[in-house]
Design a protein around this motif. Structure first.
Motif, mmCIF file in Angstrom:
data_model
loop_
_atom_site.group_PDB
_atom_site.id
_atom_site.type_symbol
_atom_site.label_atom_id
_atom_site.label_comp_id
_atom_site.label_asym_id
_atom_site.label_seq_id
_atom_site.Cartn_x
_atom_site.Cartn_y
_atom_site.Cartn_z
ATOM 1 N N GLN B 15 -22.903 -20.588 -32.573
ATOM 2 C CA GLN B 15 -21.931 -19.969 -31.682
ATOM 3 C C GLN B 15 -22.122 -18.417 -31.324
ATOM 4 N N ALA B 16 -22.714 -17.924 -32.203
ATOM 5 C CA ALA B 16 -22.973 -16.475 -32.095
ATOM 6 C C ALA B 16 -23.974 -16.173 -31.117
ATOM 7 N N GLU B 17 -24.950 -17.068 -31.211
ATOM 8 C CA GLU B 17 -26.184 -16.868 -30.429
ATOM 9 C C GLU B 17 -25.723 -17.171 -28.958
ATOM 10 N N ASP B 19 -22.798 -17.081 -27.610
ATOM 11 C CA ASP B 19 -21.831 -15.960 -27.058
ATOM 12 C C ASP B 19 -22.746 -14.669 -26.678
ATOM 13 N N ARG B 20 -23.905 -14.302 -27.420
ATOM 14 C CA ARG B 20 -24.762 -13.324 -26.948
ATOM 15 C C ARG B 20 -25.416 -13.551 -25.784
ATOM 16 N N LEU B 21 -25.831 -14.665 -25.515
ATOM 17 C CA LEU B 21 -26.362 -15.331 -24.258
ATOM 18 C C LEU B 21 -25.551 -14.935 -23.184
ATOM 19 N N GLU B 23 -22.694 -13.225 -23.086
ATOM 20 C CA GLU B 23 -22.412 -11.666 -23.118
ATOM 21 C C GLU B 23 -23.310 -10.700 -22.177
ATOM 22 N N SER B 24 -24.694 -11.240 -22.568
ATOM 23 C CA SER B 24 -25.714 -10.347 -21.987
ATOM 24 C C SER B 24 -25.937 -10.931 -20.531
ATOM 25 N N SER B 26 -27.330 -13.774 -19.850
ATOM 26 C CA SER B 26 -28.546 -14.419 -19.909
ATOM 27 C C SER B 26 -28.072 -15.959 -19.404
ATOM 28 N N SER B 151 -24.327 -19.517 -15.726
ATOM 29 C CA SER B 151 -24.852 -19.254 -16.963
ATOM 30 C C SER B 151 -25.761 -20.287 -17.110
#
Lengths: 102, 321, 274
Positions: B15-17, B19-21, B23-24, B26, B151
């Motif tokens: 989930q963190a990965e 979210d990072r995608l 957010e950035s 990507s 996305s």
């Protein structure tokens, strides 16, 4: 590990991935996918679907279920090695930056 | 994906990965872990979009045999054919999320999946080919251009291809109307009457007002949707007014007026009751559209099976030799 | 970068013919009219498939074939019209059934997919041989139209050949459908290779002339199509030929309703442009 989008057994015609060379000198690039009963019809359907506006000079098709992909669950390990090896790139060598023709 | 692996701790990492995608800004790709709700939202939206392209072939396909000039006949054939193509690009994108086309087809036929309500309106006149191109495709393009940056990678790529091809659709519609407005009084009346019918339904294609659009917020948080329904609708109206002036048609809204302070056109209320009625199946052609699609699919079953049987037999021969 | 998406191409089109100063003689125009009508009527029929094909990919495929044929029709009718100061649309929309010069095969209703494939197989083979020969015409415009059309119809022949095999050798049911499709179209084969008064009024291509004597194309048809049919596990129908007469304005009952639909809007607004 099969490709995403492998249609499985429910559909009468299997899924094919389509790669198009847009002009001479360039690589075939993934364009999308389609359904076709066999490879002969797949390349024809690809011609009709993906080159209606002269987008291609050559077509590859491959059955989606025949594609092997890297394991997405292990992508961390799989692609870690190049990290930290910036010396593989020209931009690492800053001392020679202002020297002409280097 | 191996189910045994998805312990809570690992899900949190995934989930963190994810979210990072997001957010950035990507892109999420097919084999990436993604929240189930994200996957479901995408399947719903992409398949609905694909169905809209396929059902959308019908109101225009209705005029291929009657197009009033050979040039228009060729353009219309190419356009309706493009819509089949766009449907296929989108079905492909949805398929990467683990749903097959046969299932999506069943969802369309049973009504479990929706398509854009606009295609439940009928096309009684040739001018409707113009209005669909100018207003319906115009609204669709407004909606779609931001989706090129959605996305989810395959969706964005399909939309990029579609938007590139779609620009001819809007122009040909505009030119149909332009030609009519330059023509005889009967042609001009045909154009105006058609614009009167399509204007409000086209504006409603952007979906209900933001306050009544429950799914929009989450879609925007996930970078699937980039602008709100109301923002897109306003943007579309601002573009339409000067185009209507070039055409010489009147947009059927007495409250339509430039607002200097806002820097936008003000417009009158839309009849959302009609929107929800058509959505609920009480449009002009809901049942016919789905029935026609089902008939084509059913009538074609023996052809698809024959080609499959032929391919299977060739494969067996090859393996045996 | 050299981008491959050409908007302007050098291919001959109805527009490029209309924009040029080329004017066909009356005799050449009469010949081009028949060829143009053949292509127009078949293109219209294929247009009827869009939204009805057995699979979405096939909607796109049949659409492409129809569009190619419509392109041939537009070029040929535009060229014919130069002789009489009439546009492609004057000719397409403001002639009655008896003035159409198309051979009867092309107006046959689509039937099911197999019947359409049977009609495509016969049509495409005929077109391949016709345009191959016509590309050598002394008439430069006809030769250019034929040269472009030849490449396109060669693909159409491939399309119908592929489907002939799959339907013929697919399932028992598809074999029956394919056989019955061939039965429907076969009586109309002979007319394709029968005399065309408009062609006979011109010198033949083989003698440095302008028109193709279609009688000479029959051997090539006979060398190919029966072989393809047999290879697909089917039987070459043995049926008496229909009476024909398309080139002198005699048509089957299918053309009238087709034209009524095709022409209805244009005729409701005579003199209008679209």
């Amino acid at each position: 590990m099969t490709t995403p989008g492998d249609s499985g057994a429910r559909e009468t015609w299997p899924l094919w991935e389509v790669f198009i060379r847009s002009s001479r000198g360039l690589s075939h690039v993934h364009a999308g996918s389609l359904h076709a009963p066999d490879e002969t019809m797949a390349v024809r359907n690809a011609r009709d679907l993906y080159t209606r506006r002269a987008e291609g000079v050559s077509i590859w098709v491959v059955r989606a279920s025949d594609i092997t992909t890297s394991d997405p669950d292990a992508k961390g390990e799989f692609f870690e090695s190049p990290q930290g090896k910036e010396f593989r790139h020209a931009s690492y060598y800053s001392e020679s930056e202002s020297v002409p023709h280097l | 994906m191996t189910t045994a692996k998805t312990t809570t701790a690992e899900t949190a990492v995934e989930q963190a990965e994810f979210d990072r995608l997001i957010e950035s800004d990507s892109r999420v790709e097919p084999r990436d872990w993604m929240p189930e709700a994200y996957r479901k939202t995408l399947i719903r939206q992409i398949s609905q979009h694909a169905h809209s392209e396929i059902i959308g072939m019908q109101p225009e396909g209705n005029w291929i045999t009657r197009a009033p000039s050979l040039k228009r006949k060729a353009i219309l054939m190419a356009k309706v054919q493009d819509e089949a193509g766009h449907g296929l690009y989108l079905y492909s994108a949805a398929q990467t999320l683990g749903i097959d086309r046969e299932t999506m087809f069943e969802q369309l036929i049973t009504g479990a999946a929706k398509y854009s309500s606009i295609f439940n309106y009928t096309t009684p006149t040739w001018a409707d080919m113009g209005s669909i191109g100018w207003l319906v495709d115009g609204a669709a393009i407004c909606n779609q251009v931001p989706l090129c940056r959605a996305s989810y990678g395959p969706y964005g790529r399909a939309m990029t291809r579609i938007c590139k091809e779609e620009s001819f659709h809007q122009r040909q519609g505009f030119e149909i109307l332009l030609e009519l407005m330059r023509g005889t009084p009967a042609q001009r009346a045909m154009a105006q009457e058609s614009v009167n019918r399509w204007y409000a339904p086209a504006l409603m294609m952007f979906g209900p007002p933001d306050d009544d659009s429950p799914n929009s917020k989450q879609s925007m948080a996930w970078n699937i949707k980039r602008f709100s329904n109301d923002d897109l609708r306003q943007r579309f109206i601002d573009m339409l007014v000067p185009q209507a002036e070039v055409l010489g048609v009147t947009l059927p809204d007495p409250e339509l007026k430039w607002n200097e302070a806002r820097g936008h056109y003000d417009f009158g209320p839309l009849n959302w009751d009609e929107f929800y009625e058509v959505l609920a199946g009480r449009g002009q052609a809901n049942a016919q559209r789905v029935a026609k699609r089902k008939k084509a699919h059913d009538d074609g079953a023996w052809v698809r099976e024959a080609a499959r049987a032929y391919a299977d037999a060739r494969m067996e021969e090859r393996l045996a030799s | 970068m050299n981008h491959s998406n050409h908007v302007k191409s050098t291919a001959i089109t109805a527009e490029s013919i209309a924009d040029s100063s080329v004017v066909a003689s009356d005799a050449v125009a009469r010949y081009a009219l028949g060829l143009g009508d053949d292509a127009l009527v078949l293109a219209h029929r294929l247009g009827e498939w869009i939204t009805n094909a057995p699979e979405l990919e096939e909607d796109v495929a049949l659409g492409n074939i129809g569009l190619d044929l419509l392109g041939h029709a537009r070029s040929l009718l535009t060229y014919a019209g130069t002789a009489w100061d009439r546009s492609e649309d004057d000719l397409a929309y403001f002639r009655d059934e008896s003035e159409f010069r198309s051979r009867q095969l092309f107006e046959l209703p689509n039937g099911d997919f197999a019947q359409t494939i049977a009609r495509q197989l016969v049509s495409s083979t005929y077109f391949v041989e016709l345009y191959r020969a016509l590309s050598l015409s002394r008439d430069a415009t006809l030769a250019a139209i034929a040269a472009k059309a030849f490449k396109e119809v060669s693909y159409h022949l491939d399309h119908s050949t592929q489907w002939l095999q799959r339907l013929g050798l697919g399932t028992e049911y598809s074999r029956e459908r394919m056989q019955s499709g061939l039965t429907v179209v076969w009586p109309f084969v002979a007319e394709l290779f029968s005399a065309d008064p408009a062609a006979d009024a011109l010198d033949a291509v083989g003698f440095d002339g302008i028109a193709v004597g279609v009688e000479s194309l029959r051997p090539a048809f006979d060398a190919l199509v029966p072989r393809l049919i047999v290879a697909a596990g089917l039987t070459v129908p043995e049926l008496p030929a229909a009476r024909g007469g398309g080139r002198v304005g005699i048509h089957s009952e299918a053309l009238g309703p087709m034209l009524a639909e095709m022409q209805v809007l244009a005729r409701a607004h005579p003199g209008a442009t679209w």
